[in-house]
Design a protein around this motif. Structure first.
Motif, PDB file in Angstrom:
ATOM      1  N   GLY A 182     -17.492  48.640  64.686  1.00  0.00           N
ATOM      2  CA  GLY A 182     -16.714  49.862  64.677  1.00  0.00           C
ATOM      3  C   GLY A 182     -16.275  50.133  63.248  1.00  0.00           C
ATOM      4  N   TRP A 183     -15.027  50.531  63.091  1.00  0.00           N
ATOM      5  CA  TRP A 183     -14.510  50.787  61.745  1.00  0.00           C
ATOM      6  C   TRP A 183     -14.298  49.460  61.018  1.00  0.00           C
ATOM      7  CZ3 TRP A 183      -8.870  52.415  60.321  1.00  0.00           C
ATOM      8  CH2 TRP A 183      -8.811  52.689  58.957  1.00  0.00           C
ATOM      9  N   ILE A 184     -14.898  49.321  59.835  1.00  0.00           N
ATOM     10  CA  ILE A 184     -14.733  48.144  58.988  1.00  0.00           C
ATOM     11  C   ILE A 184     -13.919  48.546  57.761  1.00  0.00           C
ATOM     12  CG2 ILE A 184     -15.895  46.262  57.784  1.00  0.00           C
ATOM     13  CD1 ILE A 184     -18.428  46.973  59.340  1.00  0.00           C
ATOM     14  N   ALA A 185     -13.016  47.675  57.353  1.00  0.00           N
ATOM     15  CA  ALA A 185     -12.148  47.965  56.202  1.00  0.00           C
ATOM     16  C   ALA A 185     -12.904  47.712  54.901  1.00  0.00           C
ATOM     17  CB  ALA A 185     -10.883  47.106  56.266  1.00  0.00           C
ATOM     18  N   THR A 186     -13.854  48.573  54.597  1.00  0.00           N
ATOM     19  CA  THR A 186     -14.627  48.479  53.357  1.00  0.00           C
ATOM     20  C   THR A 186     -14.012  49.384  52.291  1.00  0.00           C
ATOM     21  OG1 THR A 186     -16.082  50.273  54.050  1.00  0.00           O
ATOM     22  CG2 THR A 186     -16.730  48.021  54.661  1.00  0.00           C
ATOM     23  N   ASP A 213      -7.023  57.329  65.247  1.00  0.00           N
ATOM     24  CA  ASP A 213      -6.832  58.347  66.284  1.00  0.00           C
ATOM     25  C   ASP A 213      -8.128  59.101  66.552  1.00  0.00           C
ATOM     26  OD1 ASP A 213      -4.201  57.618  66.495  1.00  0.00           O
ATOM     27  OD2 ASP A 213      -3.407  59.313  65.352  1.00  0.00           O
ATOM     28  N   GLY A 214      -8.902  59.348  65.487  1.00  0.00           N
ATOM     29  CA  GLY A 214     -10.181  60.038  65.652  1.00  0.00           C
ATOM     30  C   GLY A 214     -11.176  59.227  66.465  1.00  0.00           C
ATOM     31  N   LEU A 215     -11.032  57.907  66.423  1.00  0.00           N
ATOM     32  CA  LEU A 215     -11.888  57.023  67.204  1.00  0.00           C
ATOM     33  C   LEU A 215     -11.377  56.820  68.628  1.00  0.00           C
ATOM     34  CD1 LEU A 215     -12.519  54.275  64.493  1.00  0.00           C
ATOM     35  CD2 LEU A 215     -14.233  55.854  65.393  1.00  0.00           C
ATOM     36  N   GLY A 216     -10.242  57.421  68.932  1.00  0.00           N
ATOM     37  CA  GLY A 216      -9.649  57.216  70.242  1.00  0.00           C
ATOM     38  C   GLY A 216      -8.756  55.995  70.296  1.00  0.00           C
ATOM     39  N   GLY A 217      -8.432  55.440  69.123  1.00  0.00           N
ATOM     40  CA  GLY A 217      -7.565  54.267  69.052  1.00  0.00           C
ATOM     41  C   GLY A 217      -8.341  52.975  68.924  1.00  0.00           C
ATOM     42  N   ILE A 218      -7.743  51.999  68.238  1.00  0.00           N
ATOM     43  CA  ILE A 218      -8.290  50.647  68.137  1.00  0.00           C
ATOM     44  C   ILE A 218      -7.238  49.723  68.743  1.00  0.00           C
ATOM     45  CG2 ILE A 218      -9.130  48.820  66.617  1.00  0.00           C
ATOM     46  CD1 ILE A 218      -9.873  50.945  64.582  1.00  0.00           C
ATOM     47  N   PRO A 219      -7.486  49.133  69.913  1.00  0.00           N
ATOM     48  CA  PRO A 219      -6.456  48.355  70.590  1.00  0.00           C
ATOM     49  C   PRO A 219      -5.806  47.264  69.747  1.00  0.00           C
ATOM     50  CG  PRO A 219      -8.192  48.843  72.135  1.00  0.00           C
ATOM     51  CD  PRO A 219      -8.649  49.359  70.800  1.00  0.00           C
ATOM     52  N   ARG A 222      -6.088  47.744  64.030  1.00  0.00           N
ATOM     53  CA  ARG A 222      -6.608  47.685  62.656  1.00  0.00           C
ATOM     54  C   ARG A 222      -8.121  47.670  62.693  1.00  0.00           C
ATOM     55  NH1 ARG A 222      -8.934  42.893  61.589  1.00  0.00           N
ATOM     56  NH2 ARG A 222      -8.346  41.051  62.812  1.00  0.00           N
ATOM     57  N   PRO A 223      -8.767  48.007  61.557  1.00  0.00           N
ATOM     58  CA  PRO A 223     -10.223  47.867  61.470  1.00  0.00           C
ATOM     59  C   PRO A 223     -10.618  46.408  61.331  1.00  0.00           C
ATOM     60  CG  PRO A 223      -9.337  48.570  59.369  1.00  0.00           C
ATOM     61  CD  PRO A 223      -8.184  48.592  60.335  1.00  0.00           C
ATOM     62  N   ALA A 224     -11.879  46.114  61.565  1.00  0.00           N
ATOM     63  CA  ALA A 224     -12.402  44.771  61.321  1.00  0.00           C
ATOM     64  C   ALA A 224     -12.492  44.521  59.823  1.00  0.00           C
ATOM     65  CB  ALA A 224     -13.777  44.611  61.957  1.00  0.00           C
ATOM     66  N   GLU A 225     -12.304  43.285  59.431  1.00  0.00           N
ATOM     67  CA  GLU A 225     -12.491  42.897  58.036  1.00  0.00           C
ATOM     68  C   GLU A 225     -13.970  42.568  57.787  1.00  0.00           C
ATOM     69  OE1 GLU A 225     -10.363  42.970  55.566  1.00  0.00           O
ATOM     70  OE2 GLU A 225      -8.741  43.671  56.880  1.00  0.00           O
ATOM     71  N   PRO A 226     -14.480  42.853  56.589  1.00  0.00           N
ATOM     72  CA  PRO A 226     -15.872  42.509  56.296  1.00  0.00           C
ATOM     73  C   PRO A 226     -16.205  41.051  56.583  1.00  0.00           C
ATOM     74  CG  PRO A 226     -15.021  43.944  54.585  1.00  0.00           C
ATOM     75  CD  PRO A 226     -13.852  43.612  55.473  1.00  0.00           C
ATOM     76  N   ALA A 227     -15.263  40.141  56.289  1.00  0.00           N
ATOM     77  CA  ALA A 227     -15.516  38.717  56.527  1.00  0.00           C
ATOM     78  C   ALA A 227     -15.684  38.411  58.010  1.00  0.00           C
ATOM     79  CB  ALA A 227     -14.380  37.878  55.949  1.00  0.00           C
ATOM     80  N   GLU A 228     -15.025  39.176  58.864  1.00  0.00           N
ATOM     81  CA  GLU A 228     -15.167  38.962  60.303  1.00  0.00           C
ATOM     82  C   GLU A 228     -16.558  39.368  60.783  1.00  0.00           C
ATOM     83  OE1 GLU A 228     -10.498  39.579  61.619  1.00  0.00           O
ATOM     84  OE2 GLU A 228     -11.773  41.344  61.383  1.00  0.00           O
ATOM     85  N   THR A 250     -20.817  43.753  69.957  1.00  0.00           N
ATOM     86  CA  THR A 250     -19.886  44.751  69.429  1.00  0.00           C
ATOM     87  C   THR A 250     -18.705  44.060  68.767  1.00  0.00           C
ATOM     88  OG1 THR A 250     -20.504  46.338  71.133  1.00  0.00           O
ATOM     89  CG2 THR A 250     -18.399  46.702  70.019  1.00  0.00           C
ATOM     90  N   ILE A 251     -18.342  44.529  67.566  1.00  0.00           N
ATOM     91  CA  ILE A 251     -17.158  44.012  66.866  1.00  0.00           C
ATOM     92  C   ILE A 251     -16.364  45.229  66.403  1.00  0.00           C
ATOM     93  CG2 ILE A 251     -18.601  43.633  64.811  1.00  0.00           C
ATOM     94  CD1 ILE A 251     -16.545  41.389  64.058  1.00  0.00           C
ATOM     95  N   ASP A 252     -15.456  45.689  67.275  1.00  0.00           N
ATOM     96  CA  ASP A 252     -14.778  46.974  67.039  1.00  0.00           C
ATOM     97  C   ASP A 252     -13.300  46.969  67.387  1.00  0.00           C
ATOM     98  OD1 ASP A 252     -14.825  46.869  69.807  1.00  0.00           O
ATOM     99  OD2 ASP A 252     -15.557  48.909  70.070  1.00  0.00           O
ATOM    100  N   GLY A 253     -12.725  45.787  67.599  1.00  0.00           N
ATOM    101  CA  GLY A 253     -11.303  45.719  67.949  1.00  0.00           C
ATOM    102  C   GLY A 253     -10.978  46.343  69.289  1.00  0.00           C
ATOM    103  N   GLY A 254     -12.001  46.538  70.126  1.00  0.00           N
ATOM    104  CA  GLY A 254     -11.780  47.130  71.448  1.00  0.00           C
ATOM    105  C   GLY A 254     -11.898  48.640  71.488  1.00  0.00           C
ATOM    106  N   THR A 255     -12.475  49.251  70.438  1.00  0.00           N
ATOM    107  CA  THR A 255     -12.525  50.701  70.349  1.00  0.00           C
ATOM    108  C   THR A 255     -13.293  51.341  71.497  1.00  0.00           C
ATOM    109  OG1 THR A 255     -12.403  50.597  67.936  1.00  0.00           O
ATOM    110  CG2 THR A 255     -13.183  52.656  68.887  1.00  0.00           C
ATOM    111  N   VAL A 256     -14.498  50.827  71.766  1.00  0.00           N
ATOM    112  CA  VAL A 256     -15.298  51.397  72.857  1.00  0.00           C
ATOM    113  C   VAL A 256     -14.577  51.132  74.177  1.00  0.00           C
ATOM    114  CG1 VAL A 256     -17.505  51.349  74.074  1.00  0.00           C
ATOM    115  CG2 VAL A 256     -17.450  51.129  71.586  1.00  0.00           C
ATOM    116  N   PRO A 257     -14.255  52.173  74.932  1.00  0.00           N
ATOM    117  CA  PRO A 257     -13.367  52.000  76.091  1.00  0.00           C
ATOM    118  C   PRO A 257     -14.042  51.443  77.338  1.00  0.00           C
ATOM    119  CG  PRO A 257     -13.945  54.307  75.860  1.00  0.00           C
ATOM    120  CD  PRO A 257     -14.543  53.601  74.679  1.00  0.00           C
ATOM    121  N   THR A 258     -15.349  51.208  77.304  1.00  0.00           N
ATOM    122  CA  THR A 258     -16.042  50.638  78.458  1.00  0.00           C
ATOM    123  C   THR A 258     -16.651  49.295  78.094  1.00  0.00           C
ATOM    124  OG1 THR A 258     -18.061  51.844  77.854  1.00  0.00           O
ATOM    125  CG2 THR A 258     -16.583  52.894  79.444  1.00  0.00           C
ATOM    126  N   ALA A 259     -16.991  48.522  79.100  1.00  0.00           N
ATOM    127  CA  ALA A 259     -17.530  47.177  78.870  1.00  0.00           C
ATOM    128  C   ALA A 259     -18.914  47.247  78.257  1.00  0.00           C
ATOM    129  CB  ALA A 259     -17.597  46.434  80.198  1.00  0.00           C
TER     130      ALA A 259
END
Length: 259
Positions: A182-186, A213-219, A222-228, A250-259
């Protein structure tokens, strides 16, 4: 005590390794004993010349040059990590996307992986071993129509191509997996947050909130770190993941709302 991950002596090509998650992956692989070659259009000061090949991977010529250099310097590759991707399309939705914009997004987000695989994976198949990791995006299932329709479609095509390829080469010893961030803190995403913050008259944290907010929220908030992202890629490239192929992580902090 045995190291959990052992990649010592492996040879890896990692595209777009000069910044962000690509640079984090290059750094982690080197720490784990991998002989790494990476590529971008210009070499950053912090990368030794022998680890880098300057090339434009949106062209067939650039992909062929990188494949040839991989064989010359490394004698072939055991791991390919396709990190390259991004979007420069302006906003305005689907009707604003010209043929030129569509071609640009496909040339950046799909064709480099297709071409490099075509050059390098047959050698893996001949040896009966190898790992190919395609970095896709959660936008292949969660597109943002204002500005990234073509990017999302290209990443969806990359995901489908990766699945098809896995079915072909996995029986012959080559694993093919996908990592979907998902969103990465680059650096570039922080630049975007700063631009949005300035436009909205808020601070950096406010700019980050606009993106979330544009992504519908990240549970996780925060964004993922590049190292993660790099750590997930390293695990999937290792023998710890020897029975994993044809799947997407998927590595998105839970952004995608479905399994």
């Amino acid at each position: 005590m045995t190291d959990f991950l052992n990649l010592t002596g492996k040879r890896a090509l990692i595209t777009a390794g000069s910044r962000g998650a690509g640079a984090a992956t290059v750094g982690l692989f080197r720490e784990l004993g991998v002989r790494v070659l990476t590529t971008a259009r210009a070499r950053p000061d912090n990368l030794p010349e022998d680890l880098f090949v300057e090339a434009d991977l949106t062209t067939e010529e650039g992909c062929r040059a990188v494949a040839d250099t991989s064989r010359q310097r490394l004698g072939g590759v055991d791991i390919i990590v396709h990190m390259l991707g991004g979007s420069s399309a302006a906003g305005g939705g689907f009707s604003a996307l010209t043929d030129a914009e569509w071609c640009k997004e496909l040339s950046l987000n799909l064709f480099p992986a297709v071409r490099l695989d075509r050059h390098l994976v047959p050698d893996m198949v001949s040896r009966g071993s190898g790992v190919v990791i395609h970095v896709t995006s959660i936008q292949n299932v969660l597109p943002l129509p204002e500005s990234t329709t073509a990017y999302a479609a290209a990443k969806a095509a990359l995901s489908t191509y990766s699945k098809a390829m896995s079915k072909e080469v996995s029986p012959r010893g080559v694993r093919v997996v996908r990592v979907s961030p998902g969103w990465i803190a680059t650096e570039s995403s922080i630049d975007l947050a700063e631009r949005l913050a300035k436009q909205a008259g808020t601070d950096l944290e406010g700019g980050k909130k606009i993106i979330m907010d544009g992504l519908g929220g990240i549970p996780i908030g925060r964004p993922a770190e590049p190292a993660e992202v790099a750590s997930l890629i390293a695990f999937l490239a290792s023998e710890r993941a020897a029975s994993i192929t044809g799947t997407e992580y998927t590595i998105d902090g839970g952004t995608v709302p479905t399994a």
